[in-house]
Design a protein around this motif. Structure first.
Motif, PDB file in Angstrom:
ATOM      1  N   UNK A  10       0.830  -1.203   0.000  1.00 43.06           N
ATOM      2  CA  UNK A  10       0.000   0.000   0.000  1.00 43.06           C
ATOM      3  C   UNK A  10       0.871   1.262   0.000  1.00 43.06           C
ATOM      4  N   UNK A  11       1.911   1.271   0.834  1.00 41.38           N
ATOM      5  CA  UNK A  11       2.805   2.429   0.913  1.00 41.38           C
ATOM      6  C   UNK A  11       3.491   2.657  -0.430  1.00 41.38           C
ATOM      7  N   UNK A  12       3.933   1.607  -1.091  1.00 38.62           N
ATOM      8  CA  UNK A  12       4.594   1.738  -2.399  1.00 38.62           C
ATOM      9  C   UNK A  12       3.658   2.328  -3.446  1.00 38.62           C
ATOM     10  N   UNK A  13       2.376   2.000  -3.355  1.00 38.60           N
ATOM     11  CA  UNK A  13       1.441   2.564  -4.335  1.00 38.60           C
ATOM     12  C   UNK A  13       1.163   4.042  -4.065  1.00 38.60           C
ATOM     13  N   UNK A  14       1.253   4.477  -2.832  1.00 37.41           N
ATOM     14  CA  UNK A  14       0.951   5.868  -2.471  1.00 37.41           C
ATOM     15  C   UNK A  14       2.171   6.783  -2.474  1.00 37.41           C
TER      16      UNK A  14
END
Length: 149
Positions: A10-14
């Motif tokens: 999730x962090x990588x996508x944001x």
């Protein structure tokens, strides 16, 4: 899949992906431009007959003044957003970090707005700058006392 892995995904996508070389080029252009203006002020003051120390003081004063005025008009944050560290590292970036919270929190009043929030960003820089200079001064003094310096 564990919660940790899900969270990392999730962090990588944001997280915005930055391109290093274009960012460094923009920082170089903005930082170099600020230094160019500073050098122009310094040379102008020296040509006007001021001493090197007085010229340096005027240079710092005018760069800080320009930064605060541009911050007040909302221009310096745009420059900093485009130029990154090139706009934030010089003295102009420090002036911006003091002026921006003062402008943002002025609606909360003189004491609880400006007075309490003005050093939220710059405070740690001032604190660690003073502590570091004090420690280095102490080391220098001890070196003089024992004859090393």
């Amino acid at each position: 899949m564990s919660k940790k892995n899900e969270y990392e995904k999730y962090v990588k996508t944001k997280t915005p992906m930055r391109k290093l070389w274009p960012d460094m080029r923009r920082a170089f252009i903005v930082g170099g431009g600020i230094c160019l203006v500073g050098q122009f002020i310094l040379n102008y003051c020296e040509k006007a007959g001021l001493s090197k120390d007085i010229s340096a003081g005027w240079c710092s004063l005018l760069l800080v003044l320009c930064s605060v005025v541009l911050t007040g008009f909302g221009i310096y944050p745009q420059i900093a957003n485009w130029g990154g560290a090139g706009a934030l590292v010089p003295i102009t970036g420090f002036a911006n970090s003091v002026a921006a919270p003062a402008i943002e929190y002025k609606k909360e009043g003189q004491v609880f707005g400006i007075g309490c929030k003005i050093f939220t960003i710059a405070g740690p820089v001032i604190l660690y700058g003073i502590v570091t200079s004090w420690c280095l001064g102490l080391i220098y003094w001890i070196g003089k006392v024992i004859g090393v310096v």
